[in-house]
Structures are given as structure tokens and as C-alpha cells.
Write an enzyme that holds these catalytic residues in place. Structure first.
Site, PDB file in Angstrom:
ATOM      1  N   SER A  41       0.787  -1.236   0.086  1.00  0.00           N
ATOM      2  CA  SER A  41       0.064  -0.158  -0.067  1.00  0.00           C
ATOM      3  C   SER A  41       0.930   1.291   0.111  1.00  0.00           C
ATOM      4  O   SER A  41       0.300   2.404  -0.106  1.00  0.00           O
ATOM      5  CB  SER A  41      -0.918   0.078   1.114  1.00  0.00           C
ATOM      6  OG  SER A  41      -0.116  -0.197   2.415  1.00  0.00           O
ATOM      7  N   ASN A 128      -1.824  -2.785  13.280  1.00  0.00           N
ATOM      8  CA  ASN A 128      -3.105  -2.564  13.161  1.00  0.00           C
ATOM      9  C   ASN A 128      -3.697  -1.484  13.931  1.00  0.00           C
ATOM     10  O   ASN A 128      -4.377  -0.526  13.613  1.00  0.00           O
ATOM     11  CB  ASN A 128      -3.845  -3.894  13.805  1.00  0.00           C
ATOM     12  CG  ASN A 128      -3.703  -5.068  12.995  1.00  0.00           C
ATOM     13  OD1 ASN A 128      -3.022  -4.986  11.844  1.00  0.00           O
ATOM     14  ND2 ASN A 128      -4.130  -6.196  13.531  1.00  0.00           N
ATOM     15  N   THR A 173     -40.954  25.953  -7.777  1.00  0.00           N
ATOM     16  CA  THR A 173     -41.216  24.341  -7.499  1.00  0.00           C
ATOM     17  C   THR A 173     -41.513  23.745  -8.601  1.00  0.00           C
ATOM     18  O   THR A 173     -42.037  24.209  -9.350  1.00  0.00           O
ATOM     19  CB  THR A 173     -42.393  24.383  -6.459  1.00  0.00           C
ATOM     20  OG1 THR A 173     -43.776  24.922  -7.017  1.00  0.00           O
ATOM     21  CG2 THR A 173     -42.203  25.495  -5.356  1.00  0.00           C
ATOM     22  N   HIS A 174     -41.076  22.395  -8.546  1.00  0.00           N
ATOM     23  CA  HIS A 174     -41.294  21.702  -9.567  1.00  0.00           C
ATOM     24  C   HIS A 174     -40.762  22.293 -11.190  1.00  0.00           C
ATOM     25  O   HIS A 174     -41.230  21.982 -12.292  1.00  0.00           O
ATOM     26  CB  HIS A 174     -42.934  21.124 -10.047  1.00  0.00           C
ATOM     27  CG  HIS A 174     -43.411  20.886  -8.910  1.00  0.00           C
ATOM     28  ND1 HIS A 174     -43.464  19.622  -8.404  1.00  0.00           N
ATOM     29  CD2 HIS A 174     -44.186  21.649  -7.917  1.00  0.00           C
ATOM     30  CE1 HIS A 174     -44.530  19.504  -7.173  1.00  0.00           C
ATOM     31  NE2 HIS A 174     -44.622  20.636  -7.181  1.00  0.00           N
ATOM     32  N   SER A 295     -15.270  27.103 -26.252  1.00  0.00           N
ATOM     33  CA  SER A 295     -15.318  25.987 -27.111  1.00  0.00           C
ATOM     34  C   SER A 295     -14.373  25.714 -28.092  1.00  0.00           C
ATOM     35  O   SER A 295     -13.968  26.727 -28.650  1.00  0.00           O
ATOM     36  CB  SER A 295     -16.707  25.938 -27.682  1.00  0.00           C
ATOM     37  OG  SER A 295     -16.741  24.870 -28.711  1.00  0.00           O
ATOM     38  N   LYS A 301     -19.344  30.518 -27.817  1.00  0.00           N
ATOM     39  CA  LYS A 301     -19.663  29.810 -26.342  1.00  0.00           C
ATOM     40  C   LYS A 301     -18.792  30.188 -25.348  1.00  0.00           C
ATOM     41  O   LYS A 301     -17.612  30.454 -25.526  1.00  0.00           O
ATOM     42  CB  LYS A 301     -19.743  28.330 -26.533  1.00  0.00           C
ATOM     43  CG  LYS A 301     -20.856  27.684 -27.535  1.00  0.00           C
ATOM     44  CD  LYS A 301     -20.888  26.377 -27.419  1.00  0.00           C
ATOM     45  CE  LYS A 301     -21.354  25.827 -25.889  1.00  0.00           C
ATOM     46  NZ  LYS A 301     -21.326  24.435 -25.731  1.00  0.00           N
ATOM     47  N   ASN A 303     -18.453  28.167 -21.741  1.00  0.00           N
ATOM     48  CA  ASN A 303     -18.810  27.231 -21.084  1.00  0.00           C
ATOM     49  C   ASN A 303     -18.690  27.268 -19.425  1.00  0.00           C
ATOM     50  O   ASN A 303     -17.566  27.435 -18.861  1.00  0.00           O
ATOM     51  CB  ASN A 303     -18.205  25.828 -21.513  1.00  0.00           C
ATOM     52  CG  ASN A 303     -18.692  25.615 -22.881  1.00  0.00           C
ATOM     53  OD1 ASN A 303     -19.789  26.105 -23.301  1.00  0.00           O
ATOM     54  ND2 ASN A 303     -17.689  24.997 -23.684  1.00  0.00           N
ATOM     55  N   GLU A 308     -20.020  22.515 -13.614  1.00  0.00           N
ATOM     56  CA  GLU A 308     -20.022  21.068 -14.324  1.00  0.00           C
ATOM     57  C   GLU A 308     -19.125  20.149 -13.728  1.00  0.00           C
ATOM     58  O   GLU A 308     -19.674  18.805 -13.745  1.00  0.00           O
ATOM     59  CB  GLU A 308     -20.181  21.250 -15.865  1.00  0.00           C
ATOM     60  CG  GLU A 308     -21.292  21.831 -16.562  1.00  0.00           C
ATOM     61  CD  GLU A 308     -20.998  22.076 -18.268  1.00  0.00           C
ATOM     62  OE1 GLU A 308     -21.921  22.049 -18.655  1.00  0.00           O
ATOM     63  OE2 GLU A 308     -19.731  22.190 -18.540  1.00  0.00           O
ATOM     64  N   LYS A 343      -8.375   3.652   2.337  1.00  0.00           N
ATOM     65  CA  LYS A 343      -7.366   4.712   2.478  1.00  0.00           C
ATOM     66  C   LYS A 343      -7.777   5.555   1.072  1.00  0.00           C
ATOM     67  O   LYS A 343      -7.927   6.726   1.031  1.00  0.00           O
ATOM     68  CB  LYS A 343      -6.057   4.667   2.393  1.00  0.00           C
ATOM     69  CG  LYS A 343      -5.704   4.319   3.829  1.00  0.00           C
ATOM     70  CD  LYS A 343      -4.480   3.587   4.205  1.00  0.00           C
ATOM     71  CE  LYS A 343      -4.332   2.770   5.312  1.00  0.00           C
ATOM     72  NZ  LYS A 343      -5.524   1.502   5.032  1.00  0.00           N
TER      73      LYS A 343
END
Ligand code: ARG
Length: 477
Positions: A41, A128, A173-174, A295, A301, A303, A308, A343
Site C-alpha cells: 500500500s 493494526n 417548485t417543480h 469551445s 460559447k 462554458n 459542471e 485509504k
């Protein structure tokens, strides 16, 4: 090559050969090279180098104090460990293969450096309890740092909120226009979310901050150790009461990963909103050149890569939580090598949330400008004051359900004529209900709509000012 150098090299090689077989007097042949690498490791747990040294220094100090080691031996070990730390900082020592892990690596280096005395360091402990201690020390530090990053993000949100009390934004809402809001109120919702994240982390920290050191392999030790001494040296608040639990417990990793998953969900939600806000369709905000990219093909563009990426990185943090839960689920007591797999998810979780928190703070500080005019224009051109039309009648003692139906009819009427409430004449309003009077128009103005939502915790400006005041006290004093 000089004689001395040659001898030193021989000594190192001897120690390395010896150490790679330190657990292996009972074995006749060496490990298959592929399996040796598979088992190791060191490539990732070298991250724990400072904590491993810190843990070993506390252990050596304790062995000196309890007279298990002579003062001389204890001091020699501590000095050796300090030298290793300095050598690492100065780039003179690079942990890596063929050591199996960071614990062996430091022990090997110590023996190499101070000779026989180095072989006494591991008295009364096991890897340990050592690895459990290291990871807790490391995580504790990282949690403190994440808390600072969360506070910085809250500060940025606060500052934008403070200067946008009277900027209105459509509330949804929605994903349908619902009621207008103070932009400050909207942003302060995120402050609350990040505050809960901080509280959760604080709670997790209290369970990270418990010392397993001295549990040894799983059963404790007959060597005279002082667990409270090492715990105090390492700044732990308490010690594990049960040695088996001490080396078997990875709950704190899961709790941390789970709190981190929630942090990412909050970051992802604000990212999603920013991505929407900067579209041509919404135009609620603009990206500055500091945090936007172009872009390769479409010259027009700009971005929103930062939000994102944050939204995208949420997936790996959720994944780490899932990994950890799965790693732990079938592991019998006590330590099993499966735990070595804890880890990388934890390290990556810390790295990911730290960089995402920082990126979001920069984005808010210098990467986004709200389009105040467009926001104002939006709330003036929709039906999001429909509830207020109904509430107007409620104030005139019309039962809410009846008022609701009346307004439903008015909406239908307006839609047919392709107009808004504000375009209606008072006489038209009165054909729907005779309680409508001239002051209806004032009531429908979005500024008044927001202002009037003055219930505790609402978007009314007075409420928002109270909120801001409370945050100011919390964040800046
Ligand atoms: N590299 C190991 C880990 O990360 C250290 C502990 C190994 N203990 C053992 N008994 N094999 O978990």
C-alpha cells in the site's frame, strides 16, 4: 566509490533484505513479485508519513516514560524519527517500494539510521492500531481544513446575499415559476445547508478523535503501556474502550464519507442552478472570463466548466461512500486486510471535496455576475403573484379555497388574452370578485409581494435582514 560509502550501501541493502523478510523467518521462500506489489500500500499510504512519524514519536516517548525502553533508547528513536521527517521534507528521503507500507518503510528507515535501537520501536504495538491511529490523525487535520473551506464558501455566499436583498429572483417548485424571492434569501438557503455540513463534520470529528493506539493487534498487550499518555500526546479526546473495536472500527471513515457525500450534493445543487442561470434561456447571471472556458469549435460559447465539474465529481464521492460501506459489511472482527482499501476512497474524498469547495468559492467571488435587470424583468412578467391575488381576497374575509378558484379563473382568462394580471383593468378584476379594489395593483407588484412574506424565515425583506444579521454574527465574530 569510497570505502565508507560502499559499506553504508551494504548496510542499507542488508537492512532492506532483512526488513523485507522481517515477518518472514517463518517463511521459506520470498513472496511472488506480483503478489508483493498487489499486497503493498506504500504507493498511496505514504500520504500518511507525517502522521505515522507523529504516532511513532508518541509511542516511543510513552515507552520511555513507562520504562519499557531506557530514556536513551527512547530519545534516540525520537531523534531518528525527527531526522526522517526532516529528510523527507528536504527531499532526501522518498518513501516507496520495496517497502510494503508506510509503517514498515519508516521502521526500516529508522533501523537503517540508528541501528539496533530502531528495532525496539515496535514494542507493544501492531500495525493494526498504528494504521488506525495514523488515519485518524490525518483525517482530523483534513476535517479542520474542510471546515475552513466551508466557512470561506459561506462568507462568499453571505457577501453576495448582503448586497442583493432587494434583487428579486423567480422562485420555483417543480421547476415551474412559483413565487418571487429575494435573491439574498435564495443564497442564504445554501448557507444553511453548508452550516449543517459543518455541524455534521464536527460531530464526525468527535468520533475520529479517539485513540486506538495500544490496542495492539486486537487484544491489547502485556507490555506496560500508557494509552492515556499517547492519546494526550496526539491530541485525542478519548481512547477506545475495547481493543477489538479499536482495530476493527472504520465507522468514522463511513461517517466522514457520508457527510462528504452531502457536501457534494449541496455543491452539486448550487452548480446545477448556476449552470441553468447562465444559459441564454435563463440569463439570470453571466460567467466572467475568470472561471469560464471556450469551445474548441463554437466561437460564441462560454462554458460553465467549473460547476459542471463539481456536479460531475459528486459521482465519485458518492462512489467512495458506497465502496467503504461495501468494504466493511462482511468483515469479521477484528482487523482484516480489506481495511487497506479504506485509504484511497478517503484520500480521494478529501481531495475532491477540498478542491470543489475552493473552486465554488472562487466561482462565487469572481466567476459570476448576476444579471439584476434580467432578474427584475423576469419576476415582473409572470403569474408568480397569483398566490397574492388569492391572499388579497383572504384579507377581505373570502375563504381561501374560494379565493383560489377565483384566481384560477382569472389566470385562465389572462392566458386566453395573452396578458398578465397587471394588464387587467379594475373592472375586469371585479367581474371575478367584487372585493377587488384599486389597491390590488399595488399588492401585485413583485417588490410588495416579496416584502409581504414576512412570516418567520420567509423571504420578506425584514426577515432577510434578520437572517443576514444572524449570519454576520455567526460568520464574522
Ligand atoms: N497497510 C495496512 C493497512 O493499510 C497496514 C496494517 C497492516 N496490518 C496487518 N496486520 N497486515 O491497513
Amino acid at each position: 566509490m569510497s570505502h565508507i560509502k560502499k559499506n553504508a550501501l551494504l548496510e542499507v541493502t542488508k537492512v532492506l533484505i532483512h526488513m523485507s523478510k522481517v515477518w518472514s523467518n517463518r517463511f521459506d521462500s520470498s513472496l511472488n513479485p506480483f503478489i508483493e506489489e498487489f499486497n503493498a500500500s506504500i504507493s498511496f499510504d505514504k500520504t500518511l508519513i507525517f502522521e505515522d512519524i507523529e504516532c511513532s514519536i508518541a509511542h516511543a516517548k510513552m515507552l520511555g516514560k513507562t520504562k519499557v525502553l531506557s530514556t536513551d533508547d527512547s530519545l534516540k528513536i525520537i531523534e531518528g524519527l525527527e531526522t526522517i521527517k526532516e529528510d523527507f521534507i528536504e527531499g532526501k528521503f522518498c518513501p516507496g517500494a520495496p517497502s510494503e507500507d508506510i509503517h514498515y518503510c519508516i521502521e526500516e528507515k529508522l533501523i537503517n539510521l540508528i541501528g539496533e535501537t530502531g528495532k525496539k520501536l515496535h514494542t507493544g504495538r501492531s500495525r493494526n492500531d498504528q494504521v488506525g491511529t495514523d488515519i485518524r490523525l490525518w483525517l482530523r487535520k483534513k476535517i479542520d481544513n474542510i471546515d475552513i473551506l466551508l466557512a470561506e464558501l459561506q462568507n462568499s455566499l453571505y457577501l453576495i446575499a448582503e448586497s442583493n436583498i432587494y434583487t428579486l429572483i423567480p422562485g420555483y417548485t417543480h421547476m415551474q415559476r412559483a413565487q418571487p424571492l429575494s435573491l439574498a434569501h435564495h443564497l442564504l438557503a445554501y448557507l444553511e445547508m453548508f452550516q449543517r455540513d459543518r455541524e455534521r463534520l464536527k460531530e464526525v470529528r468527535s468520533r475520529v478523535n479517539i485513540s486506538p493506539l495500544g490496542a495492539a493487534a486486537l487484544a491489547g498487550t502485556k507490555i506496560k503501556i500508557d494509552r492515556y499518555f499517547t492519546a494526550e500526546e496526539l491530541g485525542f479526546e478519548n481512547i477506545y474502550k475495547n481493543s477489538i473495536d479499536a482495530v476493527s472500527d472504520r465507522d468514522f471513515c463511513i461517517e466522514f464519507a457520508s457527510s462528504s457525500a452531502l457536501i457534494m450534493s449541496h455543491l452539486s445543487r448550487i452548480s446545477e442552478e448556476i449552470i441553468l442561470w447562465v444559459t441564454d434561456e435563463f440569463s439570470f447571471a453571466r460567467l466572467t472570463d475568470k472561471c469560464a472556458t471556450g469551445s474548441s469549435l463554437m466561437p460564441q460559447k462560454k462554458n460553465p466548466d467549473v460547476p459542471e465539474l463539481i456536479r460531475g465529481k459528486t459521482g465519485r464521492v458518492y462512489g467512495h461512500l458506497q465502496s467503504l460501506l461495501t468494504i466493511i459489511k462482511g468483515v469479521p472482527l477484528s482487523y482484516n486486510k480489506d481495511f487497506q482499501e479504506d485509504k484511497e476512497p478517503i484520500f480521494d474524498t478529501v481531495n475532491t471535496i477540498s478542491s470543489c469547495l475552493k473552486a465554488m468559492t472562487i466561482l462565487l467571488n469572481e466567476g459570476i455576475d448576476f444579471n439584476v435587470e434580467k432578474l427584475m424583468d423576469s419576476v415582473h412578467n409572470d403569474f408568480s403573484n397569483a398566490t397574492d391575488l388569492a391572499d388579497y381576497l383572504v384579507f377581505k374575509k373570502v375563504p381561501f379555497r374560494e379565493a383560489y378558484q377565483v384566481v384560477g379563473d382569472i389566470v385562465k382568462y389572462c392566458l386566453r388574452k395573452d396578458i398578465l394580471f397587471k394588464d387587467l383593468k379594475l373592472e375586469e378584476f371585479q367581474t371575478f370578485h367584487n372585493e377587488f379594489k384599486e389597491d390590488i395593483f399595488e399588492n401585485l407588484n413583485p417588490i410588495n409581494v416579496v416584502k409581504s412574506r414576512n412570516s418567520l424565515g420567509g423571504t420578506g425583506f425584514d426577515q432577510v435582514k434578520i437572517e443576514l444579521n444572524n449570519w454576520k454574527k455567526k460568520l464574522f465574530t
